[in-house]
Design a protein around this motif. Structure first.
Motif, mmCIF file in Angstrom:
data_model
loop_
_atom_site.group_PDB
_atom_site.id
_atom_site.type_symbol
_atom_site.label_atom_id
_atom_site.label_comp_id
_atom_site.label_asym_id
_atom_site.label_seq_id
_atom_site.Cartn_x
_atom_site.Cartn_y
_atom_site.Cartn_z
ATOM 1 N N TRP A 157 0.836 -1.193 0.000
ATOM 2 C CA TRP A 157 0.000 0.000 0.000
ATOM 3 C C TRP A 157 0.872 1.245 0.000
ATOM 4 O O TRP A 157 2.036 1.200 0.413
ATOM 5 C CB TRP A 157 -0.881 0.016 1.248
ATOM 6 N N TYR A 158 0.279 2.358 -0.446
ATOM 7 C CA TYR A 158 0.925 3.671 -0.376
ATOM 8 C C TYR A 158 0.070 4.591 0.492
ATOM 9 O O TYR A 158 -1.147 4.429 0.588
ATOM 10 C CB TYR A 158 1.044 4.314 -1.763
ATOM 11 N N ALA A 159 0.722 5.563 1.100
ATOM 12 C CA ALA A 159 0.015 6.599 1.851
ATOM 13 C C ALA A 159 0.069 7.895 1.049
ATOM 14 O O ALA A 159 1.146 8.322 0.638
ATOM 15 C CB ALA A 159 0.668 6.797 3.221
ATOM 16 N N PRO B 19 -14.073 10.739 8.580
ATOM 17 C CA PRO B 19 -12.644 10.399 8.497
ATOM 18 C C PRO B 19 -11.895 10.866 9.738
ATOM 19 O O PRO B 19 -12.174 11.934 10.287
ATOM 20 C CB PRO B 19 -12.178 11.160 7.249
ATOM 21 N N VAL B 20 -10.954 10.054 10.176
ATOM 22 C CA VAL B 20 -10.113 10.409 11.324
ATOM 23 C C VAL B 20 -9.271 11.631 10.987
ATOM 24 O O VAL B 20 -9.129 12.545 11.792
ATOM 25 C CB VAL B 20 -9.217 9.215 11.713
ATOM 26 N N VAL B 21 -8.684 11.623 9.799
ATOM 27 C CA VAL B 21 -7.924 12.771 9.298
ATOM 28 C C VAL B 21 -8.378 13.049 7.872
ATOM 29 O O VAL B 21 -8.726 12.126 7.134
ATOM 30 C CB VAL B 21 -6.391 12.538 9.336
ATOM 31 N N ARG B 22 -8.371 14.307 7.481
ATOM 32 C CA ARG B 22 -8.864 14.691 6.155
ATOM 33 C C ARG B 22 -7.745 14.838 5.127
ATOM 34 O O ARG B 22 -8.021 15.058 3.950
ATOM 35 C CB ARG B 22 -9.611 16.026 6.252
ATOM 36 N N ASN B 23 -6.506 14.733 5.574
ATOM 37 C CA ASN B 23 -5.402 14.998 4.643
ATOM 38 C C ASN B 23 -4.612 13.734 4.295
ATOM 39 O O ASN B 23 -3.455 13.805 3.887
ATOM 40 C CB ASN B 23 -4.446 16.038 5.244
ATOM 41 N N LEU B 24 -5.250 12.559 4.463
ATOM 42 C CA LEU B 24 -4.534 11.312 4.254
ATOM 43 C C LEU B 24 -5.488 10.248 3.752
ATOM 44 O O LEU B 24 -6.640 10.177 4.189
ATOM 45 C CB LEU B 24 -3.919 10.867 5.593
ATOM 46 N N LEU B 25 -5.013 9.426 2.810
ATOM 47 C CA LEU B 25 -5.724 8.211 2.446
ATOM 48 C C LEU B 25 -4.703 7.186 1.993
ATOM 49 O O LEU B 25 -3.569 7.522 1.658
ATOM 50 C CB LEU B 25 -6.821 8.449 1.406
ATOM 51 N N PHE B 26 -5.112 5.926 1.992
ATOM 52 C CA PHE B 26 -4.216 4.834 1.642
ATOM 53 C C PHE B 26 -4.726 4.154 0.379
ATOM 54 O O PHE B 26 -5.935 3.999 0.185
ATOM 55 C CB PHE B 26 -4.118 3.840 2.797
ATOM 56 N N ILE B 27 -3.803 3.745 -0.476
ATOM 57 C CA ILE B 27 -4.148 3.156 -1.765
ATOM 58 C C ILE B 27 -3.298 1.926 -2.003
ATOM 59 O O ILE B 27 -2.096 1.931 -1.722
ATOM 60 C CB ILE B 27 -3.969 4.209 -2.894
ATOM 61 N N LYS B 28 -3.925 0.856 -2.484
ATOM 62 C CA LYS B 28 -3.201 -0.393 -2.723
ATOM 63 C C LYS B 28 -2.570 -0.373 -4.109
ATOM 64 O O LYS B 28 -3.199 0.009 -5.098
ATOM 65 C CB LYS B 28 -4.154 -1.580 -2.599
#
Length: 198
Positions: free
Chosen positions: A30-32, A76-85
């Motif tokens: 995964w990537y952040a 969302p816990v944080v609005r400036n982050l998501l994870f992608i596979k």
């Protein structure tokens, strides 16, 4: 060992850790992604439309309506982050990010490097399980806060969290299992006796 996070509805849309197209298990990392605008959901929709599996940590928040009834909503816990596979070469994701009109960057392996930080699939699966909104006794930490927490590497040997790995840390006279990924950390309350040193 761990269970996938169940689907939840946010703003009328079902949010899960997987798209239907990519629901088959695999070991891809995964990537952040850091987001520098307020378009997290729109960016997630665009990435999913291109066949990427995404994950956004969510939490339950009580919201009072006009009748003073409190209802639980996911946000969302944080609005400036998501994870992608990862599903293609890095270059394919680089091109897609350039085509998205909002400012986004993928967290790099190290300062000065151009290579993306790859989060192992097992580490991400455990992180997702620990982020389950139905688990209430947990805390989220920034990457910097998580880094400052001292603790031994352990595996949970007993109970519903059996098999999860992380650092056993102490906070306010209680013990927590801390799991970190680039950009975020999550701590779940545990009993010390149920953890074994790795």
């Amino acid at each position: 060992m761990t269970q996938a996070q169940p689907p939840h509805t946010v703003n009328g849309k079902t949010m899960t850790g997987a798209t239907e197209a990519n629901s088959a298990p695999d070991n891809s990392p995964w990537y952040a992604l850091r987001i520098f605008c307020s378009r997290q959901e729109e960016i997630a929709d665009t990435l999913q439309a291109h066949g990427y599996e995404i994950f956004i940590p969510m939490e339950l928040v009580g919201v009072e309506d006009s009748r003073r009834h409190v209802k639980q909503h996911l946000r969302p816990v944080v609005r400036n982050l998501l994870f992608i596979k990862k599903k293609d070469e890095e270059s394919a994701l680089r091109h897609l990010i350039q085509d998205i009109r909002y400012p986004i960057s993928v967290i790099k392996k190290e300062v000065g490097s151009n290579r993306f930080y790859e989060i192992p699939d097992r580490q991400m699966s455990e992180f997702q399980a620990m982020c389950n909104p139905d688990i209430l006794e947990k805390k989220y930490l920034s990457e910097e806060q998580a880094r400052l927490k001292a603790g031994a590497e352990v595996v949970v040997a007993y109970g519903p969290l059996k098999g999860l790995r992380g650092r056993l840390v102490r906070s306010n006279k209680r013990y927590f299992l801390l799991k970190e990924v680039p950009g975020l950390g999550v701590m779940l309350k545990v009993t010390r006796w149920c953890c074994k040193a790795i």
